[in-house]
Design an enzyme around this catalytic site. Structure first.
Site, mmCIF file in Angstrom:
data_model
loop_
_atom_site.group_PDB
_atom_site.id
_atom_site.type_symbol
_atom_site.label_atom_id
_atom_site.label_comp_id
_atom_site.label_asym_id
_atom_site.label_seq_id
_atom_site.Cartn_x
_atom_site.Cartn_y
_atom_site.Cartn_z
ATOM 1 N N ARG A 65 0.828 -1.209 0.000
ATOM 2 C CA ARG A 65 0.000 0.000 0.000
ATOM 3 C C ARG A 65 0.865 1.262 0.000
ATOM 4 N NH1 ARG A 65 -2.248 -3.842 -0.921
ATOM 5 N NH2 ARG A 65 -4.214 -4.637 -0.117
ATOM 6 N N SER B 151 -11.502 -0.716 2.696
ATOM 7 C CA SER B 151 -10.713 -0.980 3.893
ATOM 8 C C SER B 151 -10.114 0.314 4.430
ATOM 9 C CB SER B 151 -9.594 -1.974 3.580
ATOM 10 O OG SER B 151 -10.124 -3.207 3.156
ATOM 11 N N GLU C 195 -5.499 3.478 5.906
ATOM 12 C CA GLU C 195 -5.152 3.266 4.505
ATOM 13 C C GLU C 195 -5.517 4.480 3.654
ATOM 14 O OE1 GLU C 195 -6.408 -0.005 1.164
ATOM 15 O OE2 GLU C 195 -5.759 -0.765 3.112
#
Length: 354
Positions: free
Chosen positions: A179, A252, A347
């Protein structure tokens, strides 16, 4: 929030438009109210030299925004928001076992996945139904069901704000990680213009992620193909994750934490059911499991809460503000820290933290 009430168009050029006092509520999947002092939509990458000649882009805070599927506005943006609304998919070469495809930053990611499947190109099928634009994909190095997009990216075409010129970054220069990427590390420098993918004609299917094989079996007889894998992943995502079209969310919200082996061993020693995977010399834990174990799945504070479908997803049940959602995120992280001593990291990008 500010007192701005209406959007006001102030300029339209060849390939771009500028709006003052722009609402961002329809440009983020949490559907929270926020405004930008100025919004620039770029429809043609050839307009970028003219757009970046505008003095404000070098003196005011700049936020690059795609479809707003990976951002939480906890306040207004005080400067300029720039959105790449460019379109176009081009096959650059297709000889041999792979094909090279160039995709404009403004293309919808899920549309690209299905375009590839329709043309017989594999590799992206596990990433179906991820919201957002193609230009956002390398920034976050989006991933799902055992695949990360960085594996398929050959190079990324950008506008380099420091050099005030176009440039191209090869895969290694993008510094893809979990990520993460150079684009995320240096958000003020690079604007993604287009992404070039190297895709296999005969994909090596990734079926080892939990649930995919079972879902394929439920689909009935037939050899696994990229299209069938995409269908299986779609069924899994639609069953497990709330649809942003129906309830505000950004997918998420927390990354799966990567912790020292001693921490993971202590947690799994006390609760053996805690999912864990090797991550180099460390261990990756399931953030969803940790949150659920703290009793936070389905938690609600007014219109802000944690989805009862998936513990990783924060949701806007109606008129929650970004501040409301951020308060819930902080409570979730606090509960996990207090019980397990594990720090959760958001995130999505959080703008206007308080």
């Amino acid at each position: 929030m500010s007192s701005y009430r209406t959007d006001a168009a102030i300029s339209t050029g060849v390939g771009y438009s500028i709006v003052e006092n722009a609402s961002l509520e329809g440009r983020n999947t949490f559907r929270v109210a926020a405004r930008a002092a100025m919004l620039i939509d770029v429809r043609d990458a050839a307009a970028l030299p003219e757009v970046f000649a505008f003095d404000g882009l070098h003196t005011q805070p700049l936020l690059i925004l795609g479809e707003g599927s990976n951002i939480l506005f906890a306040g207004d943006w005080p400067g300029i928001v720039l959105s790449m609304a460019t379109r176009g998919i081009e096959i650059l070469d297709g000889d041999g076992d792979t094909v090279r495809v160039r995709v404009a930053a403004g293309e919808n990611w899920n549309d690209l996945v299905y375009w590839c499947l329709a043309h017989g190109f594999g590799g992206l099928e596990n990433l179906v139904l991820i919201p957002g634009t193609v230009g956002a994909a390398p920034i976050q190095n989006i991933g799902a069901y055992g695949v990360e997009v960085g594996e398929m990216i050959e190079r990324v075409q950008v506008w380099d704000r420091e050099a005030r010129a176009p440039s191209t970054l090869e895969n290694a220069e993008c510094r893809f990680a979990y990520r993460d990427s150079v684009f995320k590390q240096q958000p003020a420098r690079y604007l993604v213009v287009a992404v070039e993918f190297r895709l296999p004609r005969a994909a090596v299917l990734r079926l080892d992620y939990a649930g995919i094989s079972d879902e394929l079996a439920a689909l009935g007889d037939g050899e696994p193909t990229p299209a069938r894998v995409a269908e299986a992943v779609s069924r899994l995502r639609l069953r497990k994750l709330p649809n942003p079209a129906l309830i505000g969310n950004a997918g998420s919200f927390f990354k799966n934490p990567i912790v020292d082996t001693t921490i993971a061993d202590a947690i799994r020693g006390a609760i053996p059911a805690c999912p864990a995977w090797p991550a180099g010399s460390a261990i990756k834990l399931s953030a969803a499991w940790l949150i659920d174990a703290c009793g936070m799945k389905g938690y609600r504070d007014g219109d802000a809460g944690v989805s009862d479908q998936h513990a990783l997803v924060l949701v806007n049940h109606g008129r929650a503000s970004g501040v409301d959602l951020l308060r819930v995120a902080r409570k979730v992280a606090s509960e996990v820290w207090q019980r397990f001593g594990v720090k959760l990291e958001a995130e999505p990008r959080v703008v206007g933290t308080r």
